[in-house]
Design a protein around this motif. Structure first.
Motif, mmCIF file in Angstrom:
data_model
loop_
_atom_site.group_PDB
_atom_site.id
_atom_site.type_symbol
_atom_site.label_atom_id
_atom_site.label_comp_id
_atom_site.label_asym_id
_atom_site.label_seq_id
_atom_site.Cartn_x
_atom_site.Cartn_y
_atom_site.Cartn_z
ATOM 1 N N ALA A 118 -4.579 -9.932 8.151
ATOM 2 C CA ALA A 118 -5.009 -8.567 8.437
ATOM 3 C C ALA A 118 -5.331 -8.500 9.930
ATOM 4 O O ALA A 118 -6.124 -9.296 10.436
ATOM 5 C CB ALA A 118 -6.239 -8.209 7.614
ATOM 6 N N THR A 126 0.128 -8.492 6.825
ATOM 7 C CA THR A 126 0.286 -7.678 5.610
ATOM 8 C C THR A 126 -0.491 -6.370 5.717
ATOM 9 O O THR A 126 -0.165 -5.394 5.039
ATOM 10 C CB THR A 126 -0.242 -8.438 4.385
ATOM 11 O OG1 THR A 126 -1.655 -8.697 4.571
ATOM 12 C CG2 THR A 126 0.490 -9.754 4.199
ATOM 13 N N THR A 127 -1.528 -6.387 6.563
ATOM 14 C CA THR A 127 -2.443 -5.257 6.655
ATOM 15 C C THR A 127 -2.783 -5.011 8.124
ATOM 16 O O THR A 127 -3.144 -5.940 8.849
ATOM 17 C CB THR A 127 -3.748 -5.556 5.884
ATOM 18 O OG1 THR A 127 -3.411 -6.058 4.584
ATOM 19 C CG2 THR A 127 -4.608 -4.313 5.768
ATOM 20 N N ASP A 161 0.602 -2.439 5.089
ATOM 21 C CA ASP A 161 -0.451 -1.465 4.780
ATOM 22 C C ASP A 161 -1.130 -1.084 6.105
ATOM 23 O O ASP A 161 -1.801 -1.905 6.727
ATOM 24 C CB ASP A 161 -1.455 -2.109 3.818
ATOM 25 C CG ASP A 161 -2.557 -1.150 3.394
ATOM 26 O OD1 ASP A 161 -2.874 -0.212 4.140
ATOM 27 O OD2 ASP A 161 -3.121 -1.361 2.303
ATOM 28 N N THR A 177 -3.723 1.424 8.254
ATOM 29 C CA THR A 177 -4.852 2.353 8.150
ATOM 30 C C THR A 177 -5.387 2.644 9.548
ATOM 31 O O THR A 177 -5.631 1.720 10.320
ATOM 32 C CB THR A 177 -5.986 1.769 7.288
ATOM 33 O OG1 THR A 177 -5.468 1.385 6.016
ATOM 34 C CG2 THR A 177 -7.115 2.776 7.116
ATOM 35 N N ALA A 225 -12.935 -0.988 5.721
ATOM 36 C CA ALA A 225 -11.652 -0.726 5.063
ATOM 37 C C ALA A 225 -11.015 -2.020 4.578
ATOM 38 O O ALA A 225 -10.476 -2.084 3.462
ATOM 39 C CB ALA A 225 -10.717 -0.001 6.024
ATOM 40 N N LEU A 226 -11.095 -3.079 5.391
ATOM 41 C CA LEU A 226 -10.505 -4.354 4.985
ATOM 42 C C LEU A 226 -11.229 -4.962 3.788
ATOM 43 O O LEU A 226 -10.619 -5.646 2.969
ATOM 44 C CB LEU A 226 -10.517 -5.330 6.166
ATOM 45 C CG LEU A 226 -9.516 -5.036 7.283
ATOM 46 C CD1 LEU A 226 -9.657 -6.049 8.405
ATOM 47 C CD2 LEU A 226 -8.086 -5.034 6.744
ATOM 48 N N GLN A 253 -12.127 -3.576 1.264
ATOM 49 C CA GLN A 253 -11.582 -2.993 0.041
ATOM 50 C C GLN A 253 -10.172 -3.511 -0.266
ATOM 51 O O GLN A 253 -9.581 -3.154 -1.272
ATOM 52 C CB GLN A 253 -11.527 -1.467 0.172
ATOM 53 C CG GLN A 253 -12.817 -0.809 0.637
ATOM 54 C CD GLN A 253 -14.008 -1.176 -0.230
ATOM 55 O OE1 GLN A 253 -13.905 -1.126 -1.452
ATOM 56 N NE2 GLN A 253 -15.125 -1.548 0.394
ATOM 57 N N LYS A 254 -9.627 -4.357 0.616
ATOM 58 C CA LYS A 254 -8.239 -4.823 0.472
ATOM 59 C C LYS A 254 -8.167 -6.345 0.509
ATOM 60 O O LYS A 254 -7.163 -6.916 0.920
ATOM 61 C CB LYS A 254 -7.376 -4.247 1.600
ATOM 62 C CG LYS A 254 -7.439 -2.742 1.807
ATOM 63 C CD LYS A 254 -6.692 -2.337 3.082
ATOM 64 C CE LYS A 254 -6.901 -0.871 3.426
ATOM 65 N NZ LYS A 254 -6.070 0.007 2.586
ATOM 66 N N ARG A 255 -9.200 -7.032 0.082
ATOM 67 C CA ARG A 255 -9.297 -8.484 0.274
ATOM 68 C C ARG A 255 -8.158 -9.266 -0.368
ATOM 69 O O ARG A 255 -7.835 -10.364 0.084
ATOM 70 C CB ARG A 255 -10.634 -8.994 -0.276
ATOM 71 C CG ARG A 255 -11.821 -8.556 0.546
ATOM 72 C CD ARG A 255 -13.137 -9.100 0.029
ATOM 73 N NE ARG A 255 -13.252 -10.545 0.154
ATOM 74 C CZ ARG A 255 -14.406 -11.204 0.171
ATOM 75 N NH1 ARG A 255 -15.532 -10.533 0.096
ATOM 76 N NH2 ARG A 255 -14.438 -12.503 0.259
ATOM 77 N N GLU A 256 -7.551 -8.706 -1.386
ATOM 78 C CA GLU A 256 -6.469 -9.430 -2.063
ATOM 79 C C GLU A 256 -5.193 -9.479 -1.220
ATOM 80 O O GLU A 256 -4.277 -10.247 -1.517
ATOM 81 C CB GLU A 256 -6.165 -8.770 -3.414
ATOM 82 C CG GLU A 256 -5.405 -7.450 -3.362
ATOM 83 C CD GLU A 256 -6.244 -6.259 -2.911
ATOM 84 O OE1 GLU A 256 -5.668 -5.169 -2.700
ATOM 85 O OE2 GLU A 256 -7.485 -6.424 -2.778
ATOM 86 N N LYS A 257 -5.129 -8.720 -0.136
ATOM 87 C CA LYS A 257 -3.904 -8.616 0.659
ATOM 88 C C LYS A 257 -3.806 -9.655 1.774
ATOM 89 O O LYS A 257 -2.759 -9.781 2.427
ATOM 90 C CB LYS A 257 -3.795 -7.215 1.281
ATOM 91 C CG LYS A 257 -3.573 -6.091 0.291
ATOM 92 C CD LYS A 257 -3.502 -4.748 1.012
ATOM 93 C CE LYS A 257 -3.212 -3.611 0.035
ATOM 94 N NZ LYS A 257 -1.818 -3.663 -0.457
#
Length: 433
Positions: free
Chosen positions: A325, A350-351, A374, A376, A387-388, A390-394
């Motif tokens: 990320a 990925t993010t 992804d 943002t 914001a990250l 909420q996306k820890r699986e990425k």
């Protein structure tokens, strides 16, 4: 050195305070003024002259010399006004040169990126070789703070300092050259000229070039006489150095380039190969430069010093095989993010979370170049880390490598980096620990 008229310090940071201490030491009775464009003029034993009153102060000749801090652009019209009035404009660095340059070996290292790491490595390599060396400039001490304490002085210099550097080093080094600091210099062309003033001059001094600089035609022209170039490493030395770097805390191909450049410089002024390898082993990453933390199950990388897209590319390349990320974006300096956007997916991003102002351009370019990422856009760093979370699986790695300065939201890159790590500790720490 003696001043016949009062002195004005333009700027009130670390170098200004260092200059004030120097003036106090050499001429205790000297009247000293200080001017700042913003913030507080907190320099002991000075009288404040407001920036709005400078023209009148010059006209009435309240001082005879201006000592300009690096962050104050030499292209401000007030300095032309001073020159027309016969008032000298100098710097902490040039005062050091006038006072302490003689009988010292001076190594001056600049470049858009990598100069701090290279200068630190050179210092370590010289010290581990048993040589009396000190480190000054943007790392270590301010020039006037290091004074005459060492026989060899390694200076890490920004384009703000090389622009009007008045003395000649024994070895001048350029790591690389990319557009930066356009707001200070006024144009990319002027930035290049000011940076390369370090080498583009007369004098019998050696020149060392980093890998990226050596292939740059503008740098090649500035070097003038390529007989100036320091001797490259032998094959045996290069193999030994690469092995040492692979076992060290120097991450990424760009840091191998920095180590090679540092070794060439160090050998040119008398270091031993044993000292060079010991210097590499002793290196510790500088704060906010690929500064790595393990927080919960996430690797957090604080690369807040990244102020160009090239630096962000190097940061991503230092973490191959990761699901990354990236937080990027910051103060506007006409950065071009097109190439960086095409490299995000190949480098494992990925993010992407982007910050104002430049983040908007990067986000747009990334959506076009890598639609699977992804993306943002957020208003600030706190919103980015939130914001990250909420996306820890990425991702398994979070890198703050903004590719832009911090001035629109933070005082400096250090404050930005510290806040980033604090936010990551809040959002990514294992609640059981």
């Amino acid at each position: 050195m003696r001043f016949d008229e009062p002195v004005l310090l333009y700027g009130a940071g670390r170098e200004a305070n260092s200059t004030r201490q120097f003036l106090k030491r050499i001429q205790p009775e000297l009247k000293v003024f200080v001017t700042v464009d913003s913030g507080t003029a907190d320099v002991p034993e000075t009288e404040i002259i407001a920036a709005a009153d400078l023209a009148e102060a010059i006209a009435t000749r309240r001082f005879g010399t201006i000592v300009k801090s690096p962050g104050v652009s030499r292209y401000k019209p007030i300095f032309a006004t001073a020159a027309e009035a016969g008032i000298a404009v100098t710097s902490n660095l040039n005062l050091w040169g006038a006072t302490y340059r003689q009988d010292r070996t001076v190594i001056a290292i600049s470049g858009t990126k990598g100069k701090s790491t290279t200068a630190t490595l050179v210092h370590l390599m010289l010290a581990r070789s048993g040589l009396d060396a000190g480190l000054a400039g943007n790392v270590g001490l301010a020039p006037l703070e290091i004074a005459d304490k060492h026989a060899i002085v390694v200076f890490e210099l920004s384009s703000y300092q090389t622009a009007d550097m008045s003395f000649i080093p024994d070895v001048a080094a350029i790591t690389n050259l990319y557009p930066e600091h356009v707001d200070w210099h006024g144009s990319v062309e002027r930035y290049y000229d000011d940076k390369l003033h370090l080498v583009d001059r007369d004098g019998s001094f050696a020149v060392a070039l980093g890998h990226a600089a050596s292939g740059n035609s503008r740098v090649a022209k500035a070097v003038r006489d390529h007989r100036r170039l320091v001797k490259p490493l032998s094959e045996e030395q290069a193999i030994a150095l690469e092995g040492a770097v692979s076992r060290s805390r120097l991450k990424g191909a760009h840091n191998l380039d920095n180590a090679i450049l540092a070794a060439e410089i160090a050998l040119a002024v008398g270091a031993t190969m044993d000292g060079i390898l010991a210097g590499v082993a002793a290196f510790r990453p500088l704060p906010h430069r690929l500064e790595e933390h393990r927080i919960g199950d996430i690797t957090v990388v604080n690369d807040s010093i990244s102020t160009t897209p090239e630096a962000t590319k190097a940061a991503l390349a230092a973490y191959p095989g990761r699901r990354t990320a990236l937080i990027a974006g910051g103060h506007e300096r006409e950065q071009d993010y097109a190439e960086l956007a095409t490299l995000l997916a190949p480098r494992g991003v990925t993010t992407l979370v982007t910050l104002p102002v430049t983040g908007q351009r990067l986000a747009t370019a990334a959506r076009e170049a890598a639609p699977d990422i992804d993306v943002t856009e957020v208003p600030d760093l706190e919103a980015a880390v939130t914001a990250l979370a909420q996306k820890r699986e990425k991702f398994d790695t979070v890198i703050l490598s903004p590719g832009a300065p911090s001035y629109n939201q933070f005082k400096n890159f250090e404050e930005r980096g510290q806040r980033f790590v604090e936010l990551c500790r809040t959002h990514f720490s294992d609640p059981q620990s």
